[in-house]
Structure formats: C-alpha cells, structure tokens
Write a protein that holds these residues in place. Structure first.
Motif, mmCIF file in Angstrom:
data_model
loop_
_atom_site.group_PDB
_atom_site.id
_atom_site.type_symbol
_atom_site.label_atom_id
_atom_site.label_comp_id
_atom_site.label_asym_id
_atom_site.label_seq_id
_atom_site.Cartn_x
_atom_site.Cartn_y
_atom_site.Cartn_z
ATOM 1 N N THR A 40 1.069 -1.282 -0.009
ATOM 2 C CA THR A 40 -0.043 -0.095 0.085
ATOM 3 C C THR A 40 1.049 1.278 0.059
ATOM 4 O O THR A 40 1.726 1.301 0.771
ATOM 5 C CB THR A 40 -1.028 -0.069 1.209
ATOM 6 O OG1 THR A 40 -1.853 -1.173 1.412
ATOM 7 C CG2 THR A 40 -1.851 1.270 0.965
ATOM 8 N N PHE A 41 0.639 2.182 -1.004
ATOM 9 C CA PHE A 41 1.200 3.541 -0.822
ATOM 10 C C PHE A 41 0.469 4.536 -0.410
ATOM 11 O O PHE A 41 -0.542 4.633 -0.835
ATOM 12 C CB PHE A 41 1.683 3.898 -2.464
ATOM 13 C CG PHE A 41 2.613 2.783 -3.164
ATOM 14 C CD1 PHE A 41 4.063 3.160 -2.635
ATOM 15 C CD2 PHE A 41 2.259 1.857 -3.864
ATOM 16 C CE1 PHE A 41 5.011 2.240 -3.223
ATOM 17 C CE2 PHE A 41 3.438 0.945 -4.306
ATOM 18 C CZ PHE A 41 4.429 1.177 -4.253
ATOM 19 N N PHE A 42 1.076 5.231 0.547
ATOM 20 C CA PHE A 42 0.234 6.329 1.015
ATOM 21 C C PHE A 42 1.140 7.759 0.489
ATOM 22 O O PHE A 42 2.217 7.805 0.810
ATOM 23 C CB PHE A 42 0.319 6.448 2.561
ATOM 24 C CG PHE A 42 -0.711 5.119 3.229
ATOM 25 C CD1 PHE A 42 -1.916 5.630 3.635
ATOM 26 C CD2 PHE A 42 -0.150 4.049 3.555
ATOM 27 C CE1 PHE A 42 -3.004 4.562 4.185
ATOM 28 C CE2 PHE A 42 -0.931 2.966 4.059
ATOM 29 C CZ PHE A 42 -2.335 3.165 4.267
ATOM 30 N N LEU A 43 0.120 8.533 -0.186
ATOM 31 C CA LEU A 43 0.783 9.742 -0.874
ATOM 32 C C LEU A 43 0.078 11.183 -0.156
ATOM 33 O O LEU A 43 0.067 11.822 -0.851
ATOM 34 C CB LEU A 43 0.647 9.637 -2.381
ATOM 35 C CG LEU A 43 1.126 8.428 -2.930
ATOM 36 C CD1 LEU A 43 0.405 8.240 -4.317
ATOM 37 C CD2 LEU A 43 2.663 8.296 -2.989
ATOM 38 N N GLY A 44 -0.028 10.915 1.214
ATOM 39 C CA GLY A 44 -0.998 12.235 1.547
ATOM 40 C C GLY A 44 -2.234 11.794 2.135
ATOM 41 O O GLY A 44 -2.676 10.759 1.594
ATOM 42 N N GLY A 45 -3.045 12.862 2.372
ATOM 43 C CA GLY A 45 -4.401 12.526 2.666
ATOM 44 C C GLY A 45 -4.692 13.140 4.065
ATOM 45 O O GLY A 45 -3.838 13.631 4.751
#
Length: 289
Positions: free
Chosen positions: A221-226
């Motif tokens: 899983t890639f988390f790119l902000g939020g």
C-alpha cells in the motif's frame, strides 16, 4: 433499394446492440446489478488482452465473489491512498516520478502480465489520487480497479469498478427534538473497525492475516498524503501489520490541513520520533522531518 435498406437495418442493429452492451456493463446501482441471480454464475472476468484494448468498456463487478476473483487473479496488486478534491496534489508528476521505480520493478516481476492498481475512485480531471493512478496506468502495463463507496458515476478510464455503500445512524437535536439521521461512511475506521470502501480494500481478503503469516491480495500500500480518513487507514495498516510505504507529497490547497502536508504526514512524523522510520520512502518532495 432493397440492398440499401438491408444495409441500413444491419447498421442500426449493430448500434442498438452496442448501446445495450454499454448499459449492461454500466449499472447505476451496486445493489441492483442488471446481472440477475441466474446469470451470475456465468459472469466472467474478461481476459487481460481484451481489457487492454483501447476503448474497452468498464466492467462493473456485481458482487464480492467477482471482486475477490479479479484481485486474486492478478500477479500483484497495489493499493494507492492520497489526496482527494479537498486538498489536491501540488504535483501529480512528482508523485508519479516517486512511484516509478516500484512499478518498473513490478512489471519485470509480473513478466508480461498486467498488475492491478486499486484506489478509491477519485476523479482524474483534477489533481487527486485519481490523476496519479491514471498517469501510472498510461505509463505501465496494468489495470485499474475503482473500489468506491458510492453508487452511480465512476471514472470511465478504469477497467473495473466495485461499488459499496454503507451508512451509520447518528442522533441529532433539531428544534429541540432528537432525531436519527443516516450518514454515509466513506472509509477509514470507527472504533478500530474498517468502514466504507476501506472494509474491502483493507479487509482480511485484501490484507490477509499478517499475524498468522497468511498473505492477502495486496502486495503493498502506498500512502501519498491525505486527510483524516487516509490517516485512519494508515494507522490501521500499520497496526495490522500490512506492508506500506509513505511517500511525502505536498498539497496544493495548504489551507485544507493548515500546512503543506496533512494528517498522514503527521502520523509518520510521530513514528519517526519514536524511532520507527523504516517505512519512509524518499521522493523529490521530501520534507524536512
């Protein structure tokens, strides 16, 4: 004249048949698919070669079995979480560039078979996570699954879509009276329990059972902000033991979270402060941590 009439009728029949096919593959409700119970057994996932054809219609997955069959059939699957329309990406190109090494390596491992990108269905006409996924789709040999928490509209460029709507009942006081109101759940967690679309793409089928060494469908899983929901998803993935990577990407609308980076970034900063920085990936947008 008779030949002309026949040709005209043939053209009309093809046009009508094409329209019916489009309507069949684009249902407007997750709970009332046009594929009835008797026809469900004959539902099949189109071949990867067919899905790669330009202009191929989006396949609306009618139920959980079709969803799980699709993701299980892919050599690798990646979940991408990032900014929605509230904050937006400052640079979609920067986010894509940071992800490139992962997916170039994935293409080599998959040996000609398309891997799968899973995301929450955000639109691609503005710089959301949807725009990032669409750009990756154009650069790599992959298919896209929009796993969204609303019915009806979806992005026409995705290969697959699965719609799931969930509500919670909350109490409000209106004009001195307490009433019950249905509130839609988009994702994240409630008291540690996954809700909305998150309950699928982070559920035990997708994430497996890491504590028991049982793998799931999702490779990484890639988390790119939020925002808040993304931060809840990151905390869940981290505590659940699912593999994840954080790539810092600044937001375009800095007032959305009171700064260039949001709650997802704050969670990672706390982990680094506690000496748990092993998940952090470096990108061109790397902030000072």
């Amino acid at each position: 004249k008779t030949v002309e009439n026949r040709n005209w009728h043939r053209m009309l029949a093809r046009h009508v048949g094409s329209c019916l096919l489009q309507r069949t593959l684009r249902p407007t409700s997750a709970y009332t698919p046009l594929l009835g119970p008797r026809k469900l057994a004959r539902f099949h996932i189109p071949s990867n070669k067919a899905m790669q054809k330009q202009g191929a219609p989006t396949v609306c997955l009618p139920d959980e079995n079709a969803l799980f069959s699709l993701v299980k059939s892919c050599p690798e699957a990646y979940l991408l979480v990032g900014y929605s329309e509230k904050a937006l990406f400052e640079s979609v190109v920067g986010a894509v560039k940071a992800l490139q090494p992962y997916f170039i390596a994935a293409e080599k491992r998959c040996n000609g078979k398309p891997f799968l990108l899973v995301y929450g269905g955000d639109p691609a006409h503005v710089p959301t996570i949807g725009a990032v996924v669409k750009e990756l789709q154009q650069r790599h040999h992959c298919n896209v699954l929009s796993l969204q928490s609303w019915e009806g509209e979806y992005e026409p460029w995705v290969q697959y879509v699965f719609m799931s709507v969930q509500h919670e009942i909350i109490k409000k006081v209106v004009a001195g009276k307490e009433i019950e109101v249905r509130k839609q759940l988009w994702g994240g967690t409630r008291n540690g329990v996954l809700v909305g679309a998150s309950r699928y793409y982070m559920g035990p089928d997708f994430y497996g059972r890491p504590a028991e060494n049982v793998p799931g469908f999702i490779t990484l899983t890639f988390f790119l902000g939020g925002g808040g929901i993304s931060a809840q998803e990151l905390q869940f993935a981290d505590e659940y033991g699912a593999p994840w990577v954080y790539i810092p990407c600044p937001a375009k609308n800095v007032e959305a979270y009171g700064g260039r980076f949001g709650p997802v970034h704050d969670y990672v900063v706390k982990k680094l402060a506690a000496g748990e920085g092993r998940h952090l990936a470096v990108s061109a947008n790397q902030p000072s941590l």
